[in-house]
Structure formats: structure tokens, C-alpha cells
Design an enzyme around this catalytic site. Structure first.
Site, PDB file in Angstrom:
ATOM      1  N   GLU A 126      14.662 -14.916   0.135  1.00  0.00           N
ATOM      2  CA  GLU A 126      15.128 -15.977   1.039  1.00  0.00           C
ATOM      3  C   GLU A 126      14.226 -17.204   0.962  1.00  0.00           C
ATOM      4  O   GLU A 126      14.586 -18.273   1.431  1.00  0.00           O
ATOM      5  CB  GLU A 126      15.071 -15.489   2.505  1.00  0.00           C
ATOM      6  CG  GLU A 126      16.184 -14.572   2.913  1.00  0.00           C
ATOM      7  CD  GLU A 126      15.847 -13.884   4.246  1.00  0.00           C
ATOM      8  OE1 GLU A 126      14.931 -14.339   4.973  1.00  0.00           O
ATOM      9  OE2 GLU A 126      16.502 -12.872   4.537  1.00  0.00           O
ATOM     10  N   ASP A 177       0.832  -1.196   0.000  1.00  0.00           N
ATOM     11  CA  ASP A 177       0.000   0.000   0.000  1.00  0.00           C
ATOM     12  C   ASP A 177       0.877   1.261   0.000  1.00  0.00           C
ATOM     13  O   ASP A 177       1.859   1.338   0.738  1.00  0.00           O
ATOM     14  CB  ASP A 177      -0.878  -0.025   1.261  1.00  0.00           C
ATOM     15  CG  ASP A 177      -1.949   1.041   1.241  1.00  0.00           C
ATOM     16  OD1 ASP A 177      -2.805   0.994   0.344  1.00  0.00           O
ATOM     17  OD2 ASP A 177      -1.925   1.927   2.125  1.00  0.00           O
TER      18      ASP A 177
END
Ligand code: NOJ
Ligand code: CA
Length: 571
Positions: free
Chosen positions: A271, A219
Site C-alpha cells: 500500500e 523474527d
């Protein structure tokens, strides 16, 4: 055996997000499982098969965190829990599992620019004094003037009114300090120069990634870094609109420092196995600035609001496509396309002609039928563009904007902050009609729906459209199914066909080595039937409407394309 997620892991072995069709769910308005009139996570889970049949690849679900709902959930009080009105963490786990089982990815929404004033952090502020470290998590400054009764600068809220509010402590003490809120005064902006803020949001990302969420929509992605000098703005130079967010040069939007945040986030996303993805709600002043967010070590994609803003205007659409594609190519990222979301007037209404010919920016009487015809054409055309696409719940039903909501039902802070001068965004958030002849039209098991639905929506419900070949829903299904199996669509090269008639956009889509059938993507934005050059062929793969016919001419057969109609042709 291939997992269902690999089935739509895309053409030519590219990562799925590079040409995915992502379906936006506004959870409070999608499906209500328990009949309290508010959509919920179980409601979404119960409709996953509908989304599979529609043919989308992923869901992006607008916020469902604990929230006082002053801004429809974009005011988050706890980033690690679910609002009890919408569900539980266990419901999220179930939803992710059920979505993945069906080959659908799940993207959540993260709101890092501001918290709710009910968030623990802001509660610590109002229960402490200026020397408390909690104050440095927000943008809090001394007021101007001898009595400190003036805000630190002239910034306004995107939702209208002042962008600063005086900080009043929980015990009622009025302080000399003000806090910044670029949105509602219940949404204090956090200070991203504070390492604790960075660490907290990194940990929130991991919290959800660990649960199996495939990515985040971010956002106000362009708003996290502010010019540290907090200089005044020149608002007189700006157009006044319902939403003030589109002030491209503001010292709080698109500051260079914001990119360091996304480099950190990208490392976190990478990751994971499979890597998680990041999509920015990024309002940038140019396609060039927008593409910077999609550099290889930052966000995977961003929304392309310039294309949304191009409206029903062939020239603007074309220049927006060119700029978007060029600048994204330069950073190796796929473009994205979007026509509707929970913040803008639905495109079936936005594209409709008005009595005075002006664009639809607020409540106005429109020619809804023409609006829908144009919207369908615009969608078919958009789905033929290179890159990925965002659809907003209900657009596949051709839902119009609802302008005549009763005042007492309205919830948008824009409505409250402008004292009704601007109606705000509730009109695109009216709950989805699924079936039946009476409200809530299958939205929930009872008649309750948090915003009232128009009676005419009985005819627009999913049940009324399924199996009706000419319905908007079936048009979306055909186009999405076809897009998925066309190697030339999705990400890949495009070239304009410059011999197309005035007001017609035509482009050729092909695979990089041109070893698969080409697709021509054509839209007629005019009010007249247009005759396409005969070398475009007449082999229609998908059409937005029925007004498409092969006719014989001097140089053989060609296609006559009706007003506001789009087609894909086998090239
Ligand atoms: C953008 C969201 O899409 C909108 O709904 C919200 O009001 C603002 N950001 C503030 O969070
Ligand atoms: Ca409910």
C-alpha cells in the site's frame, strides 16, 4: 535531481532490495552516545557516515522497543514505543531522516511470534480468569494429569528446558493452565488464529511504515502457525545443539498456514509508496520450502541459513548455492546470503581450525589467524553471489567471537536456562571498538560497555584499520564499492566453471544480455596454493588477501591463489 535513495536503487532499474547489502545493527552494542554503556539510537545516527563509507545500502536494526531485556529486546513489552535506555520515538524519526538523506534504507525488526510477559496483553491474562477474552491471544491450555500439573505436551524451548510454563496469576494463584513459550518463559507465544492478534500486528506494521521505515525483518517468521493438535515431538531424533531451533520437522515450524499471514502483510507493505519490504528470519527444512515464503505475494526475501550452516566446506557451499538459486528462480525472488548475525558464532571464529578438527559450536581454542583469513575469503566470495547480502556489525573489522566473558556479565537466556552448560550468544554481541587504546574503545564517551571488550580489540578498532590497505575494513570497503559498480554482480545470472581445481569454487557472473564485462568469482578453500586455469585471466578486481600472484606457465599466464583466498577477476 535523483534523490540519494535512487543512487543505490539498483543496477538496471530493479528494486533496491533485490541486490542490496544490508548491514545489521545490534543497537545495544553498536555505539553509545550518552556513555551509560548501552548502545543507543543517537549512537547509530552519529555513525551513519561510517556506514555510507563502508558502502552498504540499508540498515537492519535489531529490536529497540520497550523491553525488560530478558532476550536482548526480542521480548517486546510495547511495539509502539522505544526503550528509554535506547532512545525515543523522536530519535527514530531523526535516524530515519538522517539515513534517508544519505541514501541508506532503514529496516526494523518485528517480533510477532511472542510478546514479553510484561506486554499489556499478558498482564491482562495474569490479572483475569480463563473466561477472559485476553486469554485467547496466547496459546494457553489446561495442564495434563489429575492435578493439571503436567504441561499440555512435550514441546521444549529453543533456549532449552520446557516450552510450557504454568500460568500463575498476579495475585499468586496457581492455575490449572499452562502457556506456550518456544523461547524464554518471559516470551509467551501469541495465538495467530485469533483475528485480534492479526489486526494488532497489521496496525503495528502501519505504525512504523507511516513513520518512514523501509521494511521489516520478521523474527521467527516460520514459527507463527502451530499445528492445532499440538502433537508431541520426537526430540530423541534431533541433534542437541546450543540452540534447539533447527528442528526442521517440528509441528510449530513452517506450517502451511503461516503463509496466509504474509499474504496479508505483503498487501500492507504494497500500500505504501515506495512499497515497504519484508524479510523473514525463516528457518525452513529445505531450499524448496524456504522459497515458498518468497512467492510474489508474500515476503520479498528471507535469510538463507542453509548457506550460513554450510560453513567452510566447498562441496556444501556449492550445493547450498545451487539449491538456493534454483528454488528462488522458480518463484522469481532473489536469493540472500549471510554468514554472521547476533545469534551465531562470528564467522571469523566459526571457520577457524580447531585442535581436534571439529567445527566450532561453542568455546574452544582456535587458530584465529587462519579463521580470519578464511572469513575474509568467504565474505568476498559471498559478495559475488547473485542476490542480496546481510552483514553483521563488526564482521567488517574481522571481530572474533568472545568466548571468555565473565559469567556475571552474561545475559543470554540460553546461559541461564542451561545453568551455564551452553554459553549462548553474548560472545557475538560485544560492543564495537571504534577507536583508542582503552575500553570502551570509543563505543561510548566513557569506559562503560554492557559486555566487556577484550584488550586486543584496540588493534581491531575502526580507527586502527582505516587507511590500512590490507585491513579487513578496507577489504570490505573495496569489495562493496566494486560490487556496487559492477553490473554483473548483485542479482543476475551465474554459471559454474567446472574446470576449477579440487576445493576451489569458481563461478561466472554476467548480465542477462551479456553486454557488460563479466566477473569471475573464485575461492580457494584448500590449505594449498592453487593454480587457476589460464583462461580465467589474471585481472584481479578484488582480493581477500595478498597471496595472489600472476605466474607464467606452459599455456601463458595464470593466477596462483593462496590458501583460503578469494578473488573477483575481470572475465
Ligand atoms: C531470533 C532472534 O534472532 C533471536 O535473537 C531471538 O532470541 C529469537 N528469535 C527469539 O525472539
Ligand atoms: Ca547509551
Amino acid at each position: 535531481m535523483a534523490s540519494p535513495l535512487d543512487v543505490c536503487a539498483y543496477r538496471r532499474g530493479r528494486p533496491w532490495w533485490r541486490d542490496a547489502v544490508v548491514y545489521q545493527i545490534y543497537p545495544r552494542s553498536f555505539a553509545d552516545a550518552n556513555g551509560d554503556g548501552i548502545g543507543d539510537l543517537d549512537g547509530i545516527s552519529s555513525r551513519l557516515d561510517y556506514l555510507v563509507e563502508l558502502g552498504v545500502d540499508a540498515l537492519w536494526i535489531s529490536p529497540f522497543y520497550v523491553s525488560p531485556l530478558h532476550d536482548g529486546g526480542y521480548d517486546v513489552a510495547d511495539y509502539r514505543d522505544v526503550d528509554p535506555r535506547i532512545g525515543t520515538l523522536a530519535d527514530v524519526d531523526a535516524l530515519i531522516a538522517e539515513a534517508h538523506r544519505r541514501g541508506l534504507r532503514v529496516i526494523m525488526d518485528i517480533v510477532p511470534n511472542h510478546t514479553s510477559s510484561e506486554h499489556r496483553w499478558f498482564q491482562e491474562v495474569v490479572n483475569s480468569s480463563p473466561d477472559s477474552p485476553s486469554w485467547s491471544r496466547y496459546i494457553i491450555r489446561e495442564g495434563k494429569g489429575a492435578d493439571h500439573d503436567q504441561p499440555p505436551n512435550n514441546w521444549r524451548s529453543v533456549f532449552h528446558g520446557p516450552g510450557w510454563s504454568r500460568l500463575v496469576l498476579a495475585d499468586g494463584t496457581v492455575t490449572d493452565y499452562w502457556y506456550l513459550h518456544l523461547f524464554d518463559d518471559t516470551q509467551p507465544d501469541v495465538d495467530w488464529t485469533n483475528p485480534e492478534v492479526r489486526a494488532e500486528f497489521a496496525s503495528v506494521l502501519r505504525f512504523w511504515f507511516d513513520r518512514g521505515v523501509d521494511g521489516f525483518r520478521i523474527d521467527v517468521a516460520h514459527g507463527l502457525a502451530k499445528d492445532p493438535e499440538l502433537p508431541d515431538m520426537d526430540y530423541d531424533a534431533m541433534p542437541q545443539t546450543e540452540i534447539l531451533g533447527v528442528a526442521p520437522e517440528a509441528p510449530y515450524w513452517d506450517q502451511d498456514e503461516v503463509h496466509t499471514i504474509y499474504r496479508e502483510w505483503r498487501k500492507i507493505a504494497d500500500e505504501y509508496d515506495p512499497p515497504r519490504i519484508l524479510c523473514g528470519e525463516t528457518w525452513a527444512p529445505s531450499a524448496e520450502r524456504l522459497a515458498l515464503y518468497q512467492r510474489p505475494d508474500e515476503l520479498h526475501t528471507s535469510f538463507n541459513f542453509d548457506y550460513l550452516a554450510a560453513g567452510w566446506d566447498a562441496e556444501r557451499m556449492r550445493s547450498s548455492i545451487d539449491e538456493t538459486v534454483d528454488h528462488h528462480l522458480a518463484v522469481g525472488a532473489p536469493p540472500t546470503w549471510v554468514l554472521s548475525n547476533h545469534d551465531v558464532i562470528r564467522h571469523a571464529t566459526r571457520f577457524a581450525p580447531t585442535p581436534d578438527g571439529r567445527p566450532v559450536t561453542g568455546p574452544v581454542e582456535v587458530d584465529a589467524e587462519v579463521g580470519l583469513t578464511r572469513a575474509r575469503a568467504a565474505t568476498v566470495f559471498m559478495l559475488g553471489l547473485p542476490g542480496s547480502v546481510y552483514l553483521y556489525q563488526g564482521e567488517e573489522l574481522g571481530l572474533p567471537e568472545v568466548f571468555d566473558l565473565p559469567s556475571e556479565a552474561r545475559q543470554d537466556p540460553v546461559w541461564f536456562r542451561t545453568k551455564g552448560e551452553y554459553t549462548g550468544r553474548d560472545g557475538c554481541r560485544v560492543p564495537i571498538p571504534w577507536s583508542g587504546t582503552q575500553p570502551s574503545f570509543g563505543f561510548g564517551p566513557r569506559e562503560a560497555s554492557w559486555l566487556p571488550q577484550p584488550a586486543a580489540w584496540a588493534d581491531l578498532s575502526v580507527a586502527s584499520q582505516v587507511g590500512i590497505a590490507e585491513s579487513t575494513l578496507e577489504m570490505y570497503r573495496r569489495a562493496l564499492a566494486q560490487r556496487r559498480q559492477e553490473p554483473a554482480l548483485g542479482e543476475g545470472p551465474m554459471a559454474w566453471l567446472d574446470d576449477s581445481p579440487e576445493g576451489v569454487l569458481a563461478l561466472r557472473r554476467f548480465t542477462p544480455d551479456n553486454d557488460q564485462p563479466e566477473v569471475l568469482v573464485v575461492i580457494n578453500t584448500t590449505e594449498e596454493t592453487t593454480h587457476l586455469p589460464s583462461d580465467y585471466g589474471t585481472d584481479v578486481v578484488v582480493a581477500s588477501g595478498l597471496d595472489v600472484a600472476a605466474v607464467s606457465g606452459a599455456d601463458g599466464e595464470h593466477l596462483a591463489l593462496g590458501p583460503a583466498t578469494a578473488v573477483w577477476l575481470r572475465g
